[in-house]
Scaffold this active site. Sequence first.
Site, PDB file in Angstrom:
ATOM      1  N   GLN A   9      47.849  44.549  40.009  1.00 50.61           N
ATOM      2  CA  GLN A   9      47.185  43.304  39.968  1.00 50.61           C
ATOM      3  C   GLN A   9      46.915  42.752  38.753  1.00 50.61           C
ATOM      4  OE1 GLN A   9      42.796  44.230  41.582  1.00 50.61           O
ATOM      5  NE2 GLN A   9      43.833  46.291  41.202  1.00 50.61           N
ATOM      6  N   CYS A  30      54.473  24.041  38.691  1.00 47.14           N
ATOM      7  CA  CYS A  30      54.184  22.697  38.503  1.00 47.14           C
ATOM      8  C   CYS A  30      53.175  22.315  39.515  1.00 47.14           C
ATOM      9  CB  CYS A  30      55.483  21.722  38.891  1.00 47.14           C
ATOM     10  SG  CYS A  30      55.049  20.181  38.715  1.00 47.14           S
ATOM     11  N   HIS A  82      48.954  39.397  41.593  1.00 51.71           N
ATOM     12  CA  HIS A  82      48.130  38.256  41.329  1.00 51.71           C
ATOM     13  C   HIS A  82      49.067  37.351  40.280  1.00 51.71           C
ATOM     14  CE1 HIS A  82      44.286  40.610  41.875  1.00 51.71           C
ATOM     15  NE2 HIS A  82      44.664  40.257  42.999  1.00 51.71           N
ATOM     16  N   THR A 101      41.529  50.562  37.932  1.00 55.98           N
ATOM     17  CA  THR A 101      41.199  49.328  38.939  1.00 55.98           C
ATOM     18  C   THR A 101      39.623  49.481  39.158  1.00 55.98           C
ATOM     19  OG1 THR A 101      41.264  47.704  40.675  1.00 55.98           O
ATOM     20  CG2 THR A 101      42.369  49.874  40.825  1.00 55.98           C
ATOM     21  N   GLU A 151      35.765  56.140  34.959  1.00 53.19           N
ATOM     22  CA  GLU A 151      34.489  56.299  35.706  1.00 53.19           C
ATOM     23  C   GLU A 151      34.477  56.189  37.121  1.00 53.19           C
ATOM     24  OE1 GLU A 151      32.584  52.993  33.421  1.00 53.19           O
ATOM     25  OE2 GLU A 151      33.298  51.437  35.154  1.00 53.19           O
TER      26      GLU A 151
HETATM   27  C1  BJW Z   1      40.492  52.760  32.671  1.00 54.33           C
HETATM   28  C2  BJW Z   1      40.985  52.597  31.359  1.00 54.33           C
HETATM   29  C3  BJW Z   1      42.065  53.479  30.875  1.00 54.33           C
HETATM   30  C4  BJW Z   1      39.584  51.150  31.501  1.00 54.33           C
HETATM   31  N1  BJW Z   1      42.442  54.439  31.744  1.00 54.33           N
HETATM   32  N2  BJW Z   1      40.890  53.353  33.567  1.00 54.33           N
HETATM   33  C5  BJW Z   1      35.853  39.600  50.751  1.00 54.33           C
HETATM   34  C6  BJW Z   1      34.617  39.686  50.422  1.00 54.33           C
HETATM   35  C7  BJW Z   1      34.174  39.066  49.456  1.00 54.33           C
HETATM   36  C8  BJW Z   1      34.762  38.034  48.546  1.00 54.33           C
HETATM   37  C9  BJW Z   1      36.057  37.926  48.634  1.00 54.33           C
HETATM   38  C10 BJW Z   1      36.500  38.625  50.106  1.00 54.33           C
HETATM   39  N3  BJW Z   1      37.843  38.285  49.905  1.00 54.33           N
HETATM   40  C11 BJW Z   1      38.238  37.561  49.163  1.00 54.33           C
HETATM   41  C12 BJW Z   1      37.048  37.290  48.402  1.00 54.33           C
HETATM   42  C13 BJW Z   1      36.948  36.281  46.948  1.00 54.33           C
HETATM   43  C14 BJW Z   1      37.515  37.106  45.965  1.00 54.33           C
HETATM   44  C15 BJW Z   1      36.818  38.184  45.683  1.00 54.33           C
HETATM   45  O1  BJW Z   1      37.269  39.508  45.823  1.00 54.33           O
HETATM   46  N4  BJW Z   1      35.644  38.109  45.176  1.00 54.33           N
HETATM   47  C16 BJW Z   1      35.041  39.377  44.623  1.00 54.33           C
HETATM   48  C17 BJW Z   1      34.775  39.511  43.251  1.00 54.33           C
HETATM   49  C18 BJW Z   1      33.847  40.008  45.509  1.00 54.33           C
HETATM   50  N5  BJW Z   1      39.049  37.138  46.304  1.00 54.33           N
HETATM   51  C19 BJW Z   1      39.929  36.167  46.087  1.00 54.33           C
HETATM   52  O2  BJW Z   1      39.389  34.999  45.880  1.00 54.33           O
HETATM   53  C20 BJW Z   1      41.232  36.336  46.232  1.00 54.33           C
HETATM   54  N6  BJW Z   1      41.880  35.397  47.307  1.00 54.33           N
HETATM   55  C21 BJW Z   1      41.665  35.761  48.610  1.00 54.33           C
HETATM   56  O3  BJW Z   1      41.433  36.867  49.127  1.00 54.33           O
HETATM   57  O4  BJW Z   1      42.034  34.536  49.403  1.00 54.33           O
HETATM   58  C22 BJW Z   1      41.681  34.389  50.675  1.00 54.33           C
HETATM   59  C23 BJW Z   1      40.020  34.215  50.497  1.00 54.33           C
HETATM   60  C24 BJW Z   1      39.564  33.461  49.542  1.00 54.33           C
HETATM   61  C25 BJW Z   1      38.165  33.069  49.566  1.00 54.33           C
HETATM   62  C26 BJW Z   1      37.499  33.927  50.433  1.00 54.33           C
HETATM   63  C27 BJW Z   1      37.832  34.662  51.231  1.00 54.33           C
HETATM   64  C28 BJW Z   1      39.324  34.790  51.525  1.00 54.33           C
HETATM   65  C29 BJW Z   1      42.182  36.273  44.945  1.00 54.33           C
HETATM   66  C30 BJW Z   1      41.550  37.003  43.877  1.00 54.33           C
HETATM   67  C31 BJW Z   1      42.447  36.720  42.687  1.00 54.33           C
HETATM   68  C32 BJW Z   1      41.963  37.542  41.399  1.00 54.33           C
HETATM   69  N7  BJW Z   1      42.665  37.374  40.374  1.00 54.33           N
HETATM   70  C33 BJW Z   1      42.124  37.870  38.977  1.00 54.33           C
HETATM   71  C34 BJW Z   1      42.188  37.024  37.791  1.00 54.33           C
HETATM   72  C35 BJW Z   1      43.488  36.445  37.627  1.00 54.33           C
HETATM   73  C36 BJW Z   1      43.452  35.592  36.291  1.00 54.33           C
HETATM   74  C37 BJW Z   1      44.201  36.070  35.074  1.00 54.33           C
HETATM   75  O5  BJW Z   1      44.417  37.223  34.978  1.00 54.33           O
HETATM   76  O6  BJW Z   1      44.851  35.380  34.319  1.00 54.33           O
HETATM   77  O7  BJW Z   1      42.710  38.953  38.664  1.00 54.33           O
HETATM   78  S1  BJW Z   1      40.630  38.362  39.314  1.00 54.33           S
HETATM   79  C38 BJW Z   1      40.636  39.627  37.888  1.00 54.33           C
HETATM   80  O8  BJW Z   1      40.343  40.887  38.568  1.00 54.33           O
HETATM   81  C39 BJW Z   1      42.194  39.762  37.826  1.00 54.33           C
HETATM   82  C40 BJW Z   1      42.344  41.350  38.048  1.00 54.33           C
HETATM   83  O9  BJW Z   1      43.739  41.462  38.380  1.00 54.33           O
HETATM   84  C41 BJW Z   1      41.293  41.418  39.215  1.00 54.33           C
HETATM   85  C42 BJW Z   1      41.057  43.070  39.372  1.00 54.33           C
HETATM   86  O10 BJW Z   1      40.586  43.507  37.993  1.00 54.33           O
HETATM   87  P1  BJW Z   1      40.839  45.117  37.850  1.00 54.33           P
HETATM   88  O11 BJW Z   1      42.404  45.315  37.400  1.00 54.33           O
HETATM   89  O12 BJW Z   1      40.217  46.094  38.538  1.00 54.33           O
HETATM   90  O13 BJW Z   1      40.096  45.110  36.368  1.00 54.33           O
HETATM   91  P2  BJW Z   1      38.601  45.395  35.673  1.00 54.33           P
HETATM   92  O14 BJW Z   1      38.464  44.957  34.446  1.00 54.33           O
HETATM   93  O15 BJW Z   1      37.714  44.989  36.855  1.00 54.33           O
HETATM   94  O16 BJW Z   1      38.560  46.981  36.013  1.00 54.33           O
HETATM   95  C43 BJW Z   1      39.263  47.884  34.912  1.00 54.33           C
HETATM   96  C44 BJW Z   1      38.999  49.386  35.380  1.00 54.33           C
HETATM   97  O17 BJW Z   1      39.815  49.899  34.563  1.00 54.33           O
HETATM   98  C45 BJW Z   1      37.544  49.627  35.206  1.00 54.33           C
HETATM   99  O18 BJW Z   1      37.129  50.379  36.370  1.00 54.33           O
HETATM  100  C46 BJW Z   1      37.668  50.611  33.960  1.00 54.33           C
HETATM  101  O19 BJW Z   1      36.505  51.938  34.153  1.00 54.33           O
HETATM  102  C47 BJW Z   1      39.058  51.074  34.177  1.00 54.33           C
HETATM  103  N8  BJW Z   1      39.595  51.499  32.823  1.00 54.33           N
HETATM  104  N9  BJW Z   1      40.210  51.628  30.743  1.00 54.33           N
HETATM  105  C48 BJW Z   1      41.692  54.537  33.137  1.00 54.33           C
HETATM  106  N10 BJW Z   1      42.018  53.644  29.526  1.00 54.33           N
HETATM  107 ZN    ZN Z   2      57.153  19.434  38.764  1.00 48.87          ZN
END
Ligand code: BJW
Ligand code: ZN
Length: 238
Positions: A100, A126, A118, A187, A214
Amino acid sequence: MTLLAARSHIATARAITILTGAGISADSGVPTFRGPEGLWRNYRAEDLATPEAFASDPRLVWDWYNWRRELVATKQPNPAHLALVDLERRRPEAFWLITQNVDGLHHAAGSQHLSEIHGNIWKVRCTGCGLVSDNRTIPLQTLPICLQCSGLLRPHIVWFGESLHEDDLRRCNEALRSCDVLLMIGTSGVVYPAAGFAAIAKQAGALIIEINLENTQQSSLADLSLQGRAKDLVPLLC
Ligand code: BJW
Ligand code: ZN
């Protein structure tokens, strides 16, 4: 299940799929999204990573990406990224890595069987003609323009409310349904569709191993939850 048993499952698996999140790059010094260090100028990532935010204030969103590009440019893959490259080299036919993360650190480490679902912070797209290109300029001019059509460029990243690329989703689904081990690293498991990946693999009969600092929303699906830092645990496990 013990760490030793998990190691042997990984060593003998027919196919392994890995899902990584921001926690694996936290050990390289890249901030995670959720939690206090995920804030930038008091904005939450959820407020900036949307097409609506870009439409209403592209300068602000580009400022955020410029800041992150500068930060990520100073970071290197850590032992967890490198252990996954080793695992892939030993079992290339049996390995798929889904990340991700947009930081490009898996690619920099040498991972090849990789889906960056992602997007990638080093690519721009563009908004006019759709052309995707590599771009490592730091800092980018505040509102970068397409050389082909003069349209406004945006980060080639999947924002909230946008669909993931179909080819990526298809490849991930194949990898999740065909693996016998799914390893989830760093994640929080709250962002869909990736938050549904463990359930898909579990339903297809895979063993689920989680590495995190965690418990997460996915921990109840895990056959083994290892608590600790990715950079320590991934090399031990692989
Ligand atoms: C350690 C550590 C160490 C720390 N060792 N561990 C169904 C139900 C409800 C909502 C939705 C659904 N389907 C879609 C949605 C809407 C939405 C969504 O999911 N919202 C939720 C928040 C509820 N999803 C979308 O919009 C997606 N699109 C989609 O599904 O299209 C169809 C659709 C759209 C709308 C409605 C329905 C369908 C697209 C999602 C794109 C997300 N992109 C992002 C931002 C990118 C921006 C950027 O980076 O510039 O990507 S969001 C952000 O979160 C980023 C990450 O990749 C993503 C995941 O986060 P991640 O990697 O888990 O990080 P953290 O910080 O959350 O966690 C870190 C973890 O590491 C923690 O647990 C720590 O404990 C641990 N940790 N240090 C081991 N050293
Ligand atoms: Zn262009």
